[in-house]
Design an enzyme around this catalytic site. Structure first.
Site, PDB file in Angstrom:
ATOM      1  N   ALA A 112       0.706  -0.881  -0.187  1.00  0.00           N
ATOM      2  CA  ALA A 112       0.083   0.009  -0.289  1.00  0.00           C
ATOM      3  C   ALA A 112       0.761   1.379  -0.356  1.00  0.00           C
ATOM      4  CB  ALA A 112      -0.771   0.304   1.203  1.00  0.00           C
ATOM      5  N   SER A 113       1.010   1.966  -1.189  1.00  0.00           N
ATOM      6  CA  SER A 113       1.625   3.426  -1.134  1.00  0.00           C
ATOM      7  C   SER A 113       2.975   2.827  -1.104  1.00  0.00           C
ATOM      8  CB  SER A 113       0.924   3.994   0.277  1.00  0.00           C
ATOM      9  OG  SER A 113       1.603   5.490  -0.163  1.00  0.00           O
ATOM     10  N   LEU A 114       3.746   3.562   0.221  1.00  0.00           N
ATOM     11  CA  LEU A 114       5.434   3.008  -0.483  1.00  0.00           C
ATOM     12  C   LEU A 114       5.698   1.660   0.189  1.00  0.00           C
ATOM     13  CD1 LEU A 114       7.565   4.826   0.298  1.00  0.00           C
ATOM     14  CD2 LEU A 114       7.403   4.244   2.819  1.00  0.00           C
ATOM     15  N   HIS A 215      -0.183  11.090  -3.496  1.00  0.00           N
ATOM     16  CA  HIS A 215      -1.139  10.459  -3.870  1.00  0.00           C
ATOM     17  C   HIS A 215      -2.013  12.065  -4.811  1.00  0.00           C
ATOM     18  CE1 HIS A 215       0.322   7.451  -2.695  1.00  0.00           C
ATOM     19  NE2 HIS A 215      -0.115   7.198  -2.050  1.00  0.00           N
TER      20      HIS A 215
END
Length: 327
Positions: A112-114, A215
């Site tokens: 998730a994301s990073l 984002h």
């Protein structure tokens, strides 16, 4: 829910895992000073990887990663991107390598994301040394080119982003974790408008401990520079372990020049979709294990799926057990 910590890892075989398991890696906002301290003290594999990443961070940016994690007072803010980007990746990757050294192996990886960077490294798409260097350069780009931003976790349906005019005008919908939890982000100067609109609607929200609105429109100034950095990387390998990304909500292919889990979404694309990504392993009836530093944040998986466990460097498992839900 069962917790696996430094003590249980040191007792030989950890608790039996599900027939299939998913290792999940979180992103910005999950960090805190002291994360992984017990593992650093007692697990040679974990310590070895952190020392390796510490040497790379010192050489690349003059950052003493281990000192920042374990020598600074825990009460001190830990939000500077040049520190937290490599720190989150280093702790997650070192913890994953510790589990692998214990004979555990995931059937699926989810980022998730990073955390997508950690998943990519564990999957063998790019070497960990290369990825932590990329993260350092990404952090410097954001700090140099972006104004302060915010990320706000909102407890309510994502449709609120369309029905509340101020929310739609002053923030971007950047993540949908499950039916009653989403994330918005934007410029810090616009945060008061967003919080006021949510308070007026009686909707609970809290700020994530980050200094930029990942984002969202807030990090748009780094898009071109980040693409140039990625384009200069060698072609990635195919994932040795199946990898699902919340950026796409589906299976990830080898590293691409536009792989950008912390950059703004194109206007036509969807925000990070946890439920879509979760569906990729739910259909296999796989259990899930969080491999990340967060000690208090509620897991989307544990709120929507059963058979979720946590394996993270947590200094207070009793508190975590009260704050996390799972089976």
């Amino acid at each position: 829910m069962k917790l696996m910590d430094a003590h249980s890892l040191d007792q030989g075989q950890p608790a039996a895992l599900p027939r299939q398991s998913v290792w999940m890696f979180s992103g910005q906002g999950s960090q805190y000073r002291g994360m992984g301290r017990e593992l650093f003290l007692h697990e040679p594999v974990f310590r070895g990887w952190l020392e390796r990443f510490d040497a790379l961070a010192r050489q690349d940016a003059g950052i003493a990663l281990i000192d920042e994690l374990y020598q600074v007072e825990p009460q001190q803010p830990f939000e500077r991107l040049a520190l937290t980007h490599p720190a989150i990746f280093a702790v997650e990757y070192a913890l994953a390598q510790t589990l692998l050294a214990k004979g555990l192996r995931p059937d699926l990886l989810l980022g998730a994301s990073l955390g997508d960077f950690t998943a990519a490294a564990v999957a063998g798409v790019l070497p960990a040394d290369a990825i932590i260097g990329l993260l350092g350069r990404h952090a410097r780009l954001v700090e140099a080119r972006c104004e302060p931003g915010f990320m706000l976790a909102v407890f309510g349906p994502a449709s609120l982003h369309q029905t509340l005019p101020a929310l739609r005008s002053y923030s971007d919908l950047v993540g949908v974790n499950y039916d009653a939890h989403f994330v918005v982000a934007g410029h810090a100067r616009e945060l008061p408008h967003v919080e006021q609109a949510l308070r007026a609607a009686g909707v609970l929200a809290f700020r994530l401990p980050v200094g930029f609105g990942f984002h969202s429109r807030n990090v748009a100034p780094v898009a071109a520079g980040w693409s140039e950095l990625l384009a200069g990387q060698p072609p990635g390998s195919a994932p040795a372990i199946p990898w699902v990304s919340c950026a796409t909500g589906g299976w990830s292919a080898p590293w691409a020049a536009d792989f950008s889990p912390t950059s703004p979404r194109r206007p036509s694309s969807s925000p990070r979709r946890w439920p879509l990504a979760a569906a990729c392993w739910a259909e296999r009836r796989a259990g899930s294990i969080w491999v990340h530093p967060a000690r208090w944040r509620t897991s989307p998986a544990s709120c929507s799926l059963r058979n979720t466990r946590c394996c993270r460097p947590c200094p207070n498992s009793a508190t975590s057990a009260r704050c996390w839900r799972g089976s």
